[in-house]
Scaffold this active site. Structure first.
Site, mmCIF file in Angstrom:
data_model
loop_
_atom_site.group_PDB
_atom_site.id
_atom_site.type_symbol
_atom_site.label_atom_id
_atom_site.label_comp_id
_atom_site.label_asym_id
_atom_site.label_seq_id
_atom_site.Cartn_x
_atom_site.Cartn_y
_atom_site.Cartn_z
ATOM 1 N N ASP A 1 -3.553 -3.137 -4.359
ATOM 2 C CA ASP A 1 -3.193 -4.538 -4.529
ATOM 3 C C ASP A 1 -4.466 -5.319 -4.835
ATOM 4 O O ASP A 1 -5.475 -5.160 -4.135
ATOM 5 C CB ASP A 1 -2.541 -5.099 -3.264
ATOM 6 C CG ASP A 1 -1.168 -4.507 -2.990
ATOM 7 O OD1 ASP A 1 -0.683 -3.712 -3.816
ATOM 8 O OD2 ASP A 1 -0.576 -4.849 -1.945
ATOM 9 N N ASP B 1 12.325 -7.284 -3.149
ATOM 10 C CA ASP B 1 11.585 -7.478 -1.901
ATOM 11 C C ASP B 1 12.469 -8.299 -0.970
ATOM 12 O O ASP B 1 12.853 -9.426 -1.315
ATOM 13 C CB ASP B 1 10.272 -8.215 -2.167
ATOM 14 C CG ASP B 1 9.446 -7.532 -3.252
ATOM 15 O OD1 ASP B 1 9.469 -6.290 -3.303
ATOM 16 O OD2 ASP B 1 8.789 -8.249 -4.031
#
Length: 240
Positions: A8, A129
């Site tokens: 990330d 998500d």
């Protein structure tokens, strides 16, 4: 099962978050490209990358790093974060990215998903998500009010072949994946499903593999040393 060790990116650095909270970002590696090469050396052939700056603001900030990983690591790059139009897709694919993940835009602009799936097929995935089964967007900071199973079904009808499911409550917590919600998703759609969030051990990966999932993302567990990536690759099978 395909393993996707993850990087990330925030402000050009490799970071991890707890439950998606940007205030918890902490650097986990000095050099994203060197980290990607270590993934390759362990036998991985894919990498999941997220441009956190793009996910939050819609403006991707880390293209040079993504391009370097795509061209120099030997890994196929799956990238999400701030991809909200066909122009964004074209820009990202030009960096050498193998697959793009559409997140927030799948909620706000389903016509974009339909067009992207029609043009790029398997090279496009949708990231779902969810917190308590409800889809969240904008870097997990906004609730859509949509049930994740209903939303997955709608994405499948638009031609989406791959779904990356993250249970936000497990992300970065080393608490184990959300096996029950993943199983429910498997029963709901015929899409390839990649599990994201909560992987804490090689045993977790073995259980996901036994479920017949398409893929699993390995994040914090790699950096914390609780997953042996080389051993996981051997258990998961051929990575190509």
């Amino acid at each position: 099962m395909i393993l996707f060790p993850a990087i990330d990116l925030k402000n050009g650095k490799a970071v991890r978050l707890y439950k998606g909270e940007f205030s918890t970002a902490h650097q986990v590696a000095d050099d994203p490209l060197a980290t990607a090469r270590a993934f390759y050396a362990a036998g991985a052939r894919y990498i999941h990358m997220v441009d956190l700056d793009g996910a939050r603001s819609g403006s991707r900030q880390n293209g040079a790093i993504v391009q370097a990983v795509a061209k120099e690591s030997g890994l196929k790059v799956e990238l999400g974060g701030g991809i909200r139009s066909m122009a964004d897709l074209e820009d990202v694919f030009a960096l050498g990215v193998w697959r793009c993940v559409i997140g927030s835009a799948a909620v706000s602009d389903p016509d974009f998903v339909r067009e992207a799936a029609a043009k790029y097929g398997e090279r496009v995935a949708v990231g779902i998500d969810a917190m308590d089964g409800i889809v969240k967007t904008a870097g997990w900071e906004r609730s859509s009010g949509l049930n994740y199973l209903d939303f997955a079904k709608s994405m499948e009808t638009m031609g989406v072949k791959t779904i990356i499911f993250t249970d936000i409550a497990t992300d970065g917590m080393l608490s184990g994946p959300s096996f029950d919600r993943l199983a429910a998703l498997q029963k709901t759609v015929a899409c390839h499903i990649t599990a994201s969030g909560g992987v804490s051990s090689n045993a977790d990966l073995d259980q996901l593999n036994a479920m017949g999932l398409y893929g699993a993302i390995i994040g914090k567990a790699y950096y914390a040393g609780t997953v042996d990536l080389a051993a996981a690759v051997k258990e998961a099978g051929e990575q190509c």
